[in-house]
Scaffold this active site. Structure first.
Site, PDB file in Angstrom:
ATOM      1  CD  GLU A   1      22.972 -30.191  -6.590  1.00  0.00           C
ATOM      2  OE1 GLU A   1      24.078 -30.712  -6.313  1.00  0.00           O
ATOM      3  OE2 GLU A   1      22.854 -29.029  -7.027  1.00  0.00           O
TER       4      GLU A   1
ATOM      5  CB  SER B   1      30.012 -26.893 -10.661  1.00  0.00           C
ATOM      6  OG  SER B   1      29.684 -26.701 -12.035  1.00  0.00           O
TER       7      SER B   1
END
Length: 271
Positions: A186, A52
């Site tokens: 997720e 990320s």
């Protein structure tokens, strides 16, 4: 702060014991020494150096441009200051395309200080997982919305609804059978994530997967209410607003995860 915080550093076996004890695990991303030190000192059990960083640190539109060299650099910076949190690092896009490539990348990350590597997806990745585990490298599996697959998914969308939920359950069990020590779920509907968590012997860490997981993770920028330049997901909560400082925000996040108040229905996805 959990009782474990006052005793000893986290280890891979301690994660499984936490699940058996019903102790919720608190995870955050970090990419540099300063934030990592603060998180480590304020109740975070696991720190993820995530790819990320491509979006929140480097300013890219996705995680795809991140390289193994990027991951090694940030992993080393974080590892230097940790005293108790267990450090997990992502294998970057296509670093796990073959078992041999994955071993090379994972070796670099462990030499930089990581204690576990995270791999997105199941299917052919199971061979990669087995290959690493057989060589004494702890692995975390990332299932559901896998950001490296954003092009195939057509964007960042909830995964595991309907029949896809059953496939997700099978993938999670297959990952455990392949030897993973931890699973990140997720953007998965709350009931499916809770069912998977109840079925598995290894801990699950949710991000947009409801309160039924064995722990939670957020990208640090989201937890602190920082503008990442991207749309805020439903599961994100700004803890800095109530914490008043970075340390206070981390403490508030950790407490909310441990007492089960985060995530609530507002920050999760229904079936």
């Amino acid at each position: 702060m959990s009782s474990h915080a006052d005793s000893k550093p986290w280890t891979v076996p301690a994660l499984a014991q936490a699940k058996r004890d019903g102790r919720k695990l608190v995870m955050l991303t970090a990419y540099d020494a300063g934030f990592a030190r603060t998180f480590d000192a304020n109740g975070v059990d696991l720190i993820l150096v995530g790819d990320s960083l491509g979006m929140v640190v480097q300013g890219h539109e996705s995680t795809l441009p991140v390289t193994t060299a990027d991951m090694v650099y940030h992993t080393a910076a974080v590892a230097r200051v940790l005293e108790r949190a267990l450090l997990v690092a992502d294998l970057s896009f296509q670093a796990d395309a073959t078992p041999e490539r994955a071993l090379d990348a994972a070796t670099q990350l462990l030499q930089a200080g990581a204690e576990m590597v995270k791999i997105e997806g199941a299917g052919h990745k199971l061979d990669v997982i087995r290959y690493l585990v057989e060589r004494e490298i702890p692995v975390c599996s990332h299932l559901g919305l896998t950001p490296q697959s954003v092009l195939r998914f057509g964007g960042y969308k909830v995964q595991g609804r309907g029949e896809a939920g059953e496939q997700l359950r099978r993938d999670a069990q297959a990952a455990v059978d392949a030897g993973v020590s931890l699973i990140v779920l997720e953007c998965v509907p709350t009931p499916i994530a809770a069912q998977i968590s109840a079925e598995l012997r290894v801990p699950t860490i949710g991000i947009g997967a409801g309160p039924g997981c064995d722990g939670q993770v957020l990208v640090m920028h989201d937890m602190l209410g920082l503008d990442s330049g991207h749309r805020r997901p439903k599961f994100v909560k700004d803890f800095l607003a109530e914490g008043g400082s970075v340390a206070g925000a981390v403490q508030a996040y950790a407490q909310a995860v441990r007492d089960g108040s985060f995530p609530d229905a507002e920050h999760a996805y229904a079936a």
